[in-house]
Motif scaffolding. Structure first.
Motif, PDB file in Angstrom:
ATOM      1  N   PHE A  53      31.529 127.382  78.458  1.00  0.00           N
ATOM      2  CA  PHE A  53      31.057 128.393  77.518  1.00  0.00           C
ATOM      3  C   PHE A  53      29.550 128.190  77.331  1.00  0.00           C
ATOM      4  O   PHE A  53      29.063 127.052  77.338  1.00  0.00           O
ATOM      5  CB  PHE A  53      31.752 128.255  76.165  1.00  0.00           C
ATOM      6  CG  PHE A  53      33.167 128.749  76.141  1.00  0.00           C
ATOM      7  CD1 PHE A  53      33.541 129.801  75.322  1.00  0.00           C
ATOM      8  CD2 PHE A  53      34.143 128.157  76.933  1.00  0.00           C
ATOM      9  CE1 PHE A  53      34.839 130.267  75.285  1.00  0.00           C
ATOM     10  CE2 PHE A  53      35.456 128.593  76.908  1.00  0.00           C
ATOM     11  CZ  PHE A  53      35.817 129.661  76.082  1.00  0.00           C
ATOM     12  N   ARG A 107      32.220 132.835  77.334  1.00  0.00           N
ATOM     13  CA  ARG A 107      32.852 132.094  78.423  1.00  0.00           C
ATOM     14  C   ARG A 107      32.177 132.442  79.744  1.00  0.00           C
ATOM     15  O   ARG A 107      32.011 133.601  80.092  1.00  0.00           O
ATOM     16  CB  ARG A 107      34.345 132.428  78.493  1.00  0.00           C
ATOM     17  CG  ARG A 107      35.096 131.628  79.537  1.00  0.00           C
ATOM     18  CD  ARG A 107      36.597 131.603  79.261  1.00  0.00           C
ATOM     19  NE  ARG A 107      37.148 132.929  79.130  1.00  0.00           N
ATOM     20  CZ  ARG A 107      37.544 133.695  80.155  1.00  0.00           C
ATOM     21  NH1 ARG A 107      37.428 133.227  81.389  1.00  0.00           N
ATOM     22  NH2 ARG A 107      38.040 134.891  79.955  1.00  0.00           N
ATOM     23  N   ILE A 149      32.247 128.883  68.840  1.00  0.00           N
ATOM     24  CA  ILE A 149      33.504 128.850  69.594  1.00  0.00           C
ATOM     25  C   ILE A 149      34.612 128.608  68.572  1.00  0.00           C
ATOM     26  O   ILE A 149      34.568 127.620  67.833  1.00  0.00           O
ATOM     27  CB  ILE A 149      33.502 127.736  70.659  1.00  0.00           C
ATOM     28  CG1 ILE A 149      32.403 127.995  71.701  1.00  0.00           C
ATOM     29  CG2 ILE A 149      34.863 127.641  71.345  1.00  0.00           C
ATOM     30  CD1 ILE A 149      32.279 126.915  72.745  1.00  0.00           C
TER      31      ILE A 149
END
Length: 335
Positions: free
Chosen positions: A311, A317, A284
């Motif tokens: 996520f 996501r 991420i």
């Protein structure tokens, strides 16, 4: 015709379509999202998470590879012991298709991976006398069971609740004539490894001091503890990670970093929080106000502009950003 590495990889990525009992398992992947595979002499294996625990699942690479393993698995079912991990054959577990499009099935091996630490981690977190005594206990227990591992090495041992538990019984024999003495050389090698490991300094100014397992990780402003083989450290340039021998693994570059859990670590940069894997690659990107990884559910709670979203393990996501933080398994993602 037998299944190939490609068939095995495809099955691990689509367990609901390709596996029977393990249809709801989740494979451990690398930074690219592909299964982390390890090849032995006659098997290819991968780590999976299944029913809240870690396991190894292996596929034979030759038609004869399963013969000895089948005998070992059958004998293990009759043994009542806590010094060996669960090990069994899953008949016809993996479904795959040959070049003609015909459906076929292949047996797989399922091995429980005991909760605990690897051998290298145990070397710096446990007293030498404790480790040597545990090694002797394992040796005596295997001899009593007439169990010969035949490939007893560091990577095939887990330190679990004060004892060593061997894994990967692909080459093992039970009831062999050597009565377990076939592992004698391996045990001596492991004893030397423990004896040669750096020793802690238990005394400071003639006052007994608690044993610090990271005492030899010098040269840092601050060190955390060992998590999944890596240690979070703070240097002049920021936070990073080293291995248990103090070798840099992920450069000190973060404003802050958390410990690794299930192959993921939260990090803070000048641009925001993110999530990295064991190679230091961003799962991420560091552009959010908060990234809070939940290893039990394998999801991250992420906040952006005051709104929350979930996520997944690979950084995808799962929900829209909303004012209220979503549940780890809401109806929109748990179908």
């Amino acid at each position: 015709m037998i299944a190939t590495l490609q068939h095995f990889t495809r099955a691990l990525l689509t367990p609901d379509l390709s596996l029977a009992m393990l249809a709801d398992a989740r494979v451990v992947t690398d930074s690219s999202g592909m299964p982390r595979l390890m090849r032995t002499t006659c098997f290819i294996e991968a780590g999976i998470e299944w029913h809240g625990e870690r396991w190894l699942v292996a596929m034979p690479l030759t038609p004869s590879a399963m013969l000895r393993t089948e005998r070992t698995a059958s004998a293990l079912r009759r043994l009542n012991t806590g010094c060996l991990a669960e090990y069994r054959i899953l008949p016809g577990e993996m479904r795959w298709y040959d070049e003609t499009g015909s459906g076929r099935r292949t047996d797989l091996i399922l091995q429980h991976l005991p909760a605990g630490r690897e051998f290298a981690e145990a070397l710096i977190t446990e007293d030498k006398a404790t480790l040597l005594a545990a090694l002797d206990t394992l040796r005596d227990s295997l001899r009593e069971l007439e169990f010969t591992h035949n490939n007893l090495k560091e990577t095939n041992l887990r330190w679990c609740r004060g004892r060593f538990i061997p894994i990967r019984y692909y080459d093992a024999r039970i009831g062999a004539a050597d009565n377990g003495t076939g592992d004698a050389e391996a045990f001596e090698s492991l004893r030397r490894r423990i004896a040669d490991a750096p020793a802690p300094q238990p005394l400071v100014k003639d006052i007994a001091a608690p044993y610090d397992p990271l005492r030899r990780l010098t040269g840092h402003r601050w060190t955390s503890h060992v998590f999944e083989g890596l240690v979070c450290v703070e240097d002049e340039s920021g936070f990073g990670f080293v291995d248990t021998d103090n070798n840099p693994v992920i450069p000190a570059q973060f404003v802050w970093a958390g410990d690794f859990r299930e192959g993921r670590a939260e990090v803070q940069t000048p641009t925001g929080m993110g999530l990295i894997d064991r190679q230091g690659s961003y799962v991420i990107p560091p552009e959010y106000e908060i990234v809070d990884y939940d290893p039990a559910a394998s999801v991250a709670h992420v906040r952006h502009n005051g709104h929350w979203a979930l996520f997944d393990y690979l950084g995808h996501r799962l929900t829209e950003f909303r004012q209220e933080a979503p549940e780890p398994c809401g109806p929109e993602i748990c179908r």
